[in-house]
Design a protein around this motif. Sequence first.
Motif, PDB file in Angstrom:
ATOM      1  N   PRO A  89       0.810  -1.234   0.000  1.00 22.54           N
ATOM      2  CA  PRO A  89       0.000   0.000   0.000  1.00 22.54           C
ATOM      3  C   PRO A  89       0.839   1.278   0.000  1.00 22.54           C
ATOM      4  O   PRO A  89       0.465   2.271  -0.626  1.00 22.54           O
ATOM      5  CB  PRO A  89      -0.809  -0.104   1.293  1.00 22.54           C
ATOM      6  N   ARG A  90       1.963   1.254   0.660  1.00 22.30           N
ATOM      7  CA  ARG A  90       2.814   2.451   0.709  1.00 22.30           C
ATOM      8  C   ARG A  90       3.339   2.820  -0.680  1.00 22.30           C
ATOM      9  O   ARG A  90       3.332   3.980  -1.078  1.00 22.30           O
ATOM     10  CB  ARG A  90       3.972   2.228   1.673  1.00 22.30           C
TER      11      ARG A  90
ATOM     12  N   LYS B  19       1.962   2.011  -3.513  1.00 20.89           N
ATOM     13  CA  LYS B  19       0.832   2.445  -4.330  1.00 20.89           C
ATOM     14  C   LYS B  19       0.484   3.906  -4.061  1.00 20.89           C
ATOM     15  O   LYS B  19       0.179   4.662  -4.981  1.00 20.89           O
ATOM     16  CB  LYS B  19      -0.373   1.549  -4.091  1.00 20.89           C
ATOM     17  N   ARG B  20       0.523   4.319  -2.792  1.00 21.18           N
ATOM     18  CA  ARG B  20       0.252   5.721  -2.458  1.00 21.18           C
ATOM     19  C   ARG B  20       1.311   6.631  -3.063  1.00 21.18           C
ATOM     20  O   ARG B  20       0.997   7.687  -3.608  1.00 21.18           O
ATOM     21  CB  ARG B  20       0.217   5.906  -0.940  1.00 21.18           C
ATOM     22  N   ILE B  21       2.558   6.223  -2.967  1.00 29.41           N
ATOM     23  CA  ILE B  21       3.651   7.032  -3.531  1.00 29.41           C
ATOM     24  C   ILE B  21       3.497   7.130  -5.040  1.00 29.41           C
ATOM     25  O   ILE B  21       3.636   8.216  -5.623  1.00 29.41           O
ATOM     26  CB  ILE B  21       5.022   6.441  -3.146  1.00 29.41           C
TER      27      ILE B  21
ATOM     28  N   THR C 175       0.849   6.989  -6.853  1.00 34.59           N
ATOM     29  CA  THR C 175      -0.261   7.848  -7.268  1.00 34.59           C
ATOM     30  C   THR C 175       0.088   9.320  -7.134  1.00 34.59           C
ATOM     31  O   THR C 175      -0.483  10.151  -7.827  1.00 34.59           O
ATOM     32  CB  THR C 175      -1.540   7.554  -6.457  1.00 34.59           C
ATOM     33  N   LEU C 176       1.026   9.656  -6.260  1.00 38.82           N
ATOM     34  CA  LEU C 176       1.384  11.059  -6.050  1.00 38.82           C
ATOM     35  C   LEU C 176       2.518  11.545  -6.958  1.00 38.82           C
ATOM     36  O   LEU C 176       2.673  12.744  -7.141  1.00 38.82           O
ATOM     37  CB  LEU C 176       1.782  11.279  -4.587  1.00 38.82           C
TER      38      LEU C 176
END
Length: 102
Positions: free
Chosen positions: A33-34, A36-38, A40-41
């Motif tokens: 998840p980490r 994936k968040r990175i 997307t940003l």
Amino acid sequence: MTAIWIAVIGSSLTAFLNKYIGHSVPEKWLDRPRFKRINTLVPIVLLSALVGIQTFAQGNELVIDQRVAGVAVALIALKFKAPFPVVVISAAITSAGIYNLF
């Protein structure tokens, strides 16, 4: 061989190795998840940096001119949830108007 060619070949090898290593990373590492968040940003950060550089820089100098007003108008239009063509056209008209005024 000149220094320019050494720099071109070195940067080409670096780009190739970055891409190769990126494709060699196991998929289970990328499913976290980490990451994936990175991921997307990253496009948002790159686009923001591009807008900042194109707005406030000219060569190696910090410049405040009509482009700042255009970006400000675009931000206001985005705040009011205007459609993208309206945002772009309003920013362009503002920048062109101030450029021609001064």
